[in-house]
Design an enzyme around this catalytic site. Structure first.
Site, PDB file in Angstrom:
ATOM      1  N   THR A 112       0.830  -1.204   0.000  1.00  0.00           N
ATOM      2  CA  THR A 112       0.000   0.000   0.000  1.00  0.00           C
ATOM      3  C   THR A 112       0.866   1.257   0.000  1.00  0.00           C
ATOM      4  O   THR A 112       0.523   2.267  -0.605  1.00  0.00           O
ATOM      5  CB  THR A 112      -0.910   0.022   1.246  1.00  0.00           C
ATOM      6  OG1 THR A 112      -1.557  -1.246   1.368  1.00  0.00           O
ATOM      7  CG2 THR A 112      -1.967   1.103   1.160  1.00  0.00           C
ATOM      8  N   ARG A 119       7.838  -2.775   2.814  1.00  0.00           N
ATOM      9  CA  ARG A 119       7.997  -2.870   4.268  1.00  0.00           C
ATOM     10  C   ARG A 119       8.347  -4.294   4.649  1.00  0.00           C
ATOM     11  O   ARG A 119       7.652  -5.232   4.260  1.00  0.00           O
ATOM     12  CB  ARG A 119       6.725  -2.438   4.990  1.00  0.00           C
ATOM     13  CG  ARG A 119       6.487  -0.970   4.829  1.00  0.00           C
ATOM     14  CD  ARG A 119       5.375  -0.462   5.688  1.00  0.00           C
ATOM     15  NE  ARG A 119       5.019   0.860   5.187  1.00  0.00           N
ATOM     16  CZ  ARG A 119       4.003   1.581   5.611  1.00  0.00           C
ATOM     17  NH1 ARG A 119       3.228   1.102   6.561  1.00  0.00           N
ATOM     18  NH2 ARG A 119       3.758   2.767   5.100  1.00  0.00           N
ATOM     19  N   SER A 133       6.318   3.785   8.625  1.00  0.00           N
ATOM     20  CA  SER A 133       5.164   4.531   9.113  1.00  0.00           C
ATOM     21  C   SER A 133       4.726   4.122  10.517  1.00  0.00           C
ATOM     22  O   SER A 133       5.474   4.261  11.469  1.00  0.00           O
ATOM     23  CB  SER A 133       4.029   4.389   8.113  1.00  0.00           C
ATOM     24  OG  SER A 133       2.975   5.242   8.453  1.00  0.00           O
ATOM     25  N   HIS A 134       3.515   3.562  10.625  1.00  0.00           N
ATOM     26  CA  HIS A 134       2.947   3.255  11.940  1.00  0.00           C
ATOM     27  C   HIS A 134       3.445   1.926  12.492  1.00  0.00           C
ATOM     28  O   HIS A 134       3.079   1.558  13.598  1.00  0.00           O
ATOM     29  CB  HIS A 134       1.419   3.219  11.828  1.00  0.00           C
ATOM     30  CG  HIS A 134       0.946   2.231  10.811  1.00  0.00           C
ATOM     31  ND1 HIS A 134       1.025   2.476   9.454  1.00  0.00           N
ATOM     32  CD2 HIS A 134       0.445   0.987  10.934  1.00  0.00           C
ATOM     33  CE1 HIS A 134       0.561   1.426   8.798  1.00  0.00           C
ATOM     34  NE2 HIS A 134       0.206   0.504   9.669  1.00  0.00           N
ATOM     35  N   LYS A 187      10.092   3.905   0.404  1.00  0.00           N
ATOM     36  CA  LYS A 187       9.172   4.166  -0.694  1.00  0.00           C
ATOM     37  C   LYS A 187       9.697   5.292  -1.561  1.00  0.00           C
ATOM     38  O   LYS A 187      10.470   6.138  -1.111  1.00  0.00           O
ATOM     39  CB  LYS A 187       7.775   4.435  -0.162  1.00  0.00           C
ATOM     40  CG  LYS A 187       7.424   5.841   0.117  1.00  0.00           C
ATOM     41  CD  LYS A 187       5.987   5.907   0.583  1.00  0.00           C
ATOM     42  CE  LYS A 187       5.746   7.282   1.157  1.00  0.00           C
ATOM     43  NZ  LYS A 187       4.347   7.616   1.268  1.00  0.00           N
ATOM     44  N   ASP A 207       1.781   9.777  13.598  1.00  0.00           N
ATOM     45  CA  ASP A 207       2.393   8.449  13.518  1.00  0.00           C
ATOM     46  C   ASP A 207       3.895   8.509  13.257  1.00  0.00           C
ATOM     47  O   ASP A 207       4.506   9.579  13.285  1.00  0.00           O
ATOM     48  CB  ASP A 207       1.686   7.608  12.452  1.00  0.00           C
ATOM     49  CG  ASP A 207       2.012   8.052  11.044  1.00  0.00           C
ATOM     50  OD1 ASP A 207       2.309   9.250  10.856  1.00  0.00           O
ATOM     51  OD2 ASP A 207       1.977   7.213  10.122  1.00  0.00           O
ATOM     52  N   ASP A 232       5.895   8.407  10.695  1.00  0.00           N
ATOM     53  CA  ASP A 232       6.460   9.300   9.679  1.00  0.00           C
ATOM     54  C   ASP A 232       5.674  10.601   9.546  1.00  0.00           C
ATOM     55  O   ASP A 232       5.902  11.369   8.609  1.00  0.00           O
ATOM     56  CB  ASP A 232       6.551   8.586   8.333  1.00  0.00           C
ATOM     57  CG  ASP A 232       5.201   8.114   7.822  1.00  0.00           C
ATOM     58  OD1 ASP A 232       4.298   7.863   8.643  1.00  0.00           O
ATOM     59  OD2 ASP A 232       5.043   8.006   6.590  1.00  0.00           O
ATOM     60  N   ASP A 258       2.524  11.390   8.848  1.00  0.00           N
ATOM     61  CA  ASP A 258       1.466  11.676   7.872  1.00  0.00           C
ATOM     62  C   ASP A 258       0.063  11.372   8.397  1.00  0.00           C
ATOM     63  O   ASP A 258      -0.923  11.725   7.770  1.00  0.00           O
ATOM     64  CB  ASP A 258       1.723  10.964   6.530  1.00  0.00           C
ATOM     65  CG  ASP A 258       1.882   9.462   6.657  1.00  0.00           C
ATOM     66  OD1 ASP A 258       1.831   8.942   7.794  1.00  0.00           O
ATOM     67  OD2 ASP A 258       2.085   8.806   5.614  1.00  0.00           O
ATOM     68  N   ARG A 259      -0.031  10.710   9.556  1.00  0.00           N
ATOM     69  CA  ARG A 259      -1.366  10.442  10.115  1.00  0.00           C
ATOM     70  C   ARG A 259      -1.671  11.390  11.266  1.00  0.00           C
ATOM     71  O   ARG A 259      -0.762  11.945  11.884  1.00  0.00           O
ATOM     72  CB  ARG A 259      -1.435   9.015  10.657  1.00  0.00           C
ATOM     73  CG  ARG A 259      -1.266   7.962   9.604  1.00  0.00           C
ATOM     74  CD  ARG A 259      -1.562   6.610  10.203  1.00  0.00           C
ATOM     75  NE  ARG A 259      -1.351   5.580   9.195  1.00  0.00           N
ATOM     76  CZ  ARG A 259      -1.888   4.374   9.262  1.00  0.00           C
ATOM     77  NH1 ARG A 259      -2.650   4.045  10.286  1.00  0.00           N
ATOM     78  NH2 ARG A 259      -1.655   3.487   8.315  1.00  0.00           N
ATOM     79  N   THR A 264      -7.703   2.181  -1.286  1.00  0.00           N
ATOM     80  CA  THR A 264      -6.880   2.509  -0.121  1.00  0.00           C
ATOM     81  C   THR A 264      -5.448   2.853  -0.540  1.00  0.00           C
ATOM     82  O   THR A 264      -4.868   2.167  -1.372  1.00  0.00           O
ATOM     83  CB  THR A 264      -6.863   1.302   0.842  1.00  0.00           C
ATOM     84  OG1 THR A 264      -8.182   1.119   1.336  1.00  0.00           O
ATOM     85  CG2 THR A 264      -5.906   1.523   1.996  1.00  0.00           C
ATOM     86  N   GLU A 292      -9.846   6.573   6.287  1.00  0.00           N
ATOM     87  CA  GLU A 292     -10.333   6.198   7.614  1.00  0.00           C
ATOM     88  C   GLU A 292      -9.198   5.862   8.572  1.00  0.00           C
ATOM     89  O   GLU A 292      -9.395   5.806   9.774  1.00  0.00           O
ATOM     90  CB  GLU A 292     -11.295   5.018   7.515  1.00  0.00           C
ATOM     91  CG  GLU A 292     -10.781   3.798   6.775  1.00  0.00           C
ATOM     92  CD  GLU A 292      -9.607   3.102   7.409  1.00  0.00           C
ATOM     93  OE1 GLU A 292      -9.626   2.968   8.644  1.00  0.00           O
ATOM     94  OE2 GLU A 292      -8.683   2.701   6.678  1.00  0.00           O
ATOM     95  N   LYS A 299      -0.553  12.552   2.735  1.00  0.00           N
ATOM     96  CA  LYS A 299      -1.348  12.931   3.882  1.00  0.00           C
ATOM     97  C   LYS A 299      -0.430  13.642   4.869  1.00  0.00           C
ATOM     98  O   LYS A 299       0.786  13.475   4.828  1.00  0.00           O
ATOM     99  CB  LYS A 299      -2.045  11.720   4.489  1.00  0.00           C
ATOM    100  CG  LYS A 299      -1.180  10.529   4.849  1.00  0.00           C
ATOM    101  CD  LYS A 299      -2.095   9.359   5.200  1.00  0.00           C
ATOM    102  CE  LYS A 299      -1.334   8.193   5.805  1.00  0.00           C
ATOM    103  NZ  LYS A 299      -0.913   7.223   4.780  1.00  0.00           N
ATOM    104  N   ARG A 306      -8.864  -6.483   7.615  1.00  0.00           N
ATOM    105  CA  ARG A 306      -9.520  -5.276   8.111  1.00  0.00           C
ATOM    106  C   ARG A 306     -11.004  -5.361   7.778  1.00  0.00           C
ATOM    107  O   ARG A 306     -11.372  -5.629   6.631  1.00  0.00           O
ATOM    108  CB  ARG A 306      -8.929  -4.023   7.477  1.00  0.00           C
ATOM    109  CG  ARG A 306      -7.428  -3.867   7.669  1.00  0.00           C
ATOM    110  CD  ARG A 306      -7.021  -2.396   7.554  1.00  0.00           C
ATOM    111  NE  ARG A 306      -5.586  -2.202   7.391  1.00  0.00           N
ATOM    112  CZ  ARG A 306      -4.682  -2.320   8.366  1.00  0.00           C
ATOM    113  NH1 ARG A 306      -5.064  -2.660   9.581  1.00  0.00           N
ATOM    114  NH2 ARG A 306      -3.407  -2.099   8.134  1.00  0.00           N
TER     115      ARG A 306
END
Ligand code: VG1
Ligand code: CO
Length: 542
Positions: free
Chosen positions: A17, A21, A112-113, A125, A276, A278, A280-281, A343, A363, A375, A495
């Protein structure tokens, strides 16, 4: 002198996504990181004399990978590398730096998270010249290249001093070590009403921001405490750590529980937020009021004109498919388009570039706008503070006002983590086969209006992305969505996205878990989660 190092392909270097990773131990294998970076350099378009932006979230292995990427960039003909001091650039800051300095692209080193440290996760990335994540055509080409790669290029040069701002030369290539915060903070000042926000803070508006010992700390301290005047200590977990203090830097109700508890306490500050790994959240929690990311997108869109950068109004709104339809109702009221994408932020880039959308959201606590092509956690926090400062109301009052006007989309996501991949695939296969039989059938009080596997045709470039999640839509605007994560590093993560719509004259002040009970039960009946996976409860509810 350019050196050619012989190598052989590794399996599984397929970006998910959001980039590649894997466990750190996998990246640490000889040639593994280099193969992937070389595959990127082999396939991406760039003019002669190109600039590459380089930075990461500061997690374990960040510095090692950055030093190697600098040597490889020199060997691959880049004229210049711009790297954040200490190897740090938040994802949104990297996106901005790529755009501002007209780089041909950038490598963002982040998982990221996901947790960090020697036994945890790392990621890489590539972002393109518009500052956004490489679209699927490029990630597929990179993956194809990794499967046949037989060498990578480097130069003989020592590590550079990443901690001193300034310019050095590596085998004839310029390397600019820049302050990672300055350009980004300036961009935020151009978008938001800093005088109004400063006045609110001076008037007693208080906040708690949890940077989760990840990359946003220095950005948040500079902007919130220094430029807006929030009290020292407003930023918690402000020191980036290589292992995020042993926590998951995932701003949700499970991993940011301490912030949640503080915001529900009698003496809570007015506003709470977290970001988060990195940066972006964003997680938004008002005093005694949690705001789901889907609602946050809708509420920000409905009030965006109160910020100077959006005073002219929005061109359109875009949301990922599993994100609730709350934003759709705002778009309809504003008379603008609402786009539904798969997504992952990479699907918003064409819409933003074409001027079809101004604000986008997911979301999963991602919100952003056309100011960059990622983001942006702190951006969302600042837009909230800007809106609250101008309207002079609480988060709770703003939310109630919003629901009274648009109705409320009760929403939750249930994650089942580290399922054996074969079991998860069997669940998805069985459900896919069942989809055509579902319309018209009832589950408790719910009647299925439609069911499909989401396929997206990009309205700008016409590219098609199929199999982006299974949707079961109920009469009345409620639904459940099933999809497998593309960011995990262990087994499969299922999910399950649950949404119930209540119109403005319906029951809009209920408890989310209670209001979603019937949908949760229907989801189990429809997908047979326990039957296929043996799991009777989700690992994470957000
Ligand atoms: C998750 C989220 C998705 C987000 C992606 C990257 O992907 O669901 O909305 O874009 O992470 O976010 P998945 O495939 O695991 O569901 V981040 O902050 O990790 O760059
Ligand atoms: Co992130």
């Amino acid at each position: 002198m350019i050196e050619t190092i012989a190598s052989t392909p590794f399996d599984g270097q397929k970006p998910g996504t959001s980039g590649l990773r894997k466990k750190v131990k996998i990246f640490q294998q000889a040639n593994y990181t280099e193969n992937f970076i070389q595959a990127v350099f082999d396939v991406v378009e760039r003019p002669g004399g190109a600039t590459l932006v380089l930075g990461g979230d500061g997690r374990f292995y960040n510095r090692t990978a950055i030093q190697q990427a600098i040597r490889m960039a020199a060997a691959n003909g880049y004229a210049r590398v711009i790297v954040g001091q200490g190897g740090i650039l938040s994802t949104p800051a990297a996106s901005h730096v790529i755009r501002k300095y007209h780089a041909s692209g950038g490598l963002i080193l982040s998982a990221s998270h996901n947790p960090g440290g020697p036994d945890e996760d790392f990621g890489i990335k590539y972002n393109i010249a518009n500052g956004g994540p490489a679209p699927e055509a490029i990630t597929e080409a990179v993956y194809a290249r990794t499967r046949v790669i037989d060498r990578w290029l480097t130069v003989t040069a020592p590590d550079i001093d990443l901690d001193t701002v300034g310019t050095v030369t590596v085998a004839g290539m310029a390397v600019d070590v820049i302050d990672p915060v300055a350009d980004y903070a300036q961009l935020m000042e151009s978008l938001f009403d800093f005088p109004a926000m400063r006045a609110a803070v001076a008037g007693g508006f208080t906040m708690a921001f949890d940077a989760m010992n990840a990359v946003t700390g220095p950005y948040a301290v500079e902007i919130l405490e220094r430029r807006l005047g929030f009290a020292a200590g407003t930023v918690r977990g402000g020191t980036p750590l290589e292992d995020f203090g042993g926590h998951h830097p995932d701003p949700n109700l499970v991993h940011a529980k301490a912030l949640y508890d503080a915001m529900m306490a009698p003496d809570a500050p007015d506003f709470g937020a977290a970001s988060d790994g990195d940066g972006d959240r964003n997680l938004i929690i008002g005093k005694h009021r949690f705001i789901t990311p889907s609602d946050s997108l809708a509420m920000l869109a409905a009030n965006a004109r109160l910020a100077p950068g959006y005073a002219a109004g929005l061109k359109g709104i875009a949301r990922s498919m599993p994100t609730s339809a709350a934003a759709d109702r705002v778009a309809a009221a504003l008379g603008i388009a609402c786009f539904e994408t798969p997504t992952g932020w990479k699907f918003f880039g064409t819409l933003l570039d074409a001027g079809l959308a101004t604000i986008c959201g997911e979301e999963s606590a991602g919100t952003g706008s056309d100011h960059i092509r990622e983001k942006d956690g702190l951006w969302a926090v600042l837009l909230w503070v800007n809106i609250l400062a101008v309207r002079g109301i609480s988060v709770d009052a703003l939310a109630r006002d919003h629901w009274a006007r648009f109705g409320r989309n009760y929403y939750a996501r249930h994650d089942y983590e580290a399922i054996e991949s074969a079991l998860a695939d069997a669940l998805i296969d069985a459900l896919t086969a069942r989809l055509p039989t579902l319309p018209g059938s009832t589950f408790g009080t719910l009647t299925v209006a439609g069911a499909d596997s989401f396929s997206y045709t990009d309205p700008v470039d016409g590219s098609i992305s199929a199999n982006q999640g299974l949707r079961v839509l109920f009469e009345g605007g409620s639904r459940v969505v099933f999809r497998l994560s593309g960011t995990g590093t262990q087994g499969a993560t299922l999910r399950v996205y649950l949404e119930r719509y209540e119109p403005a004259d319906g029951h809009i002040s209920g408890d989310t878990a209670y209001m979603l009970q019937a949908i949760v039960a229907a989801a189990e009946d429809i997908a047979g989660i326990a039957h296929h996976t043996g799991r009777t409860a989700p690992d994470v509810v957000t």
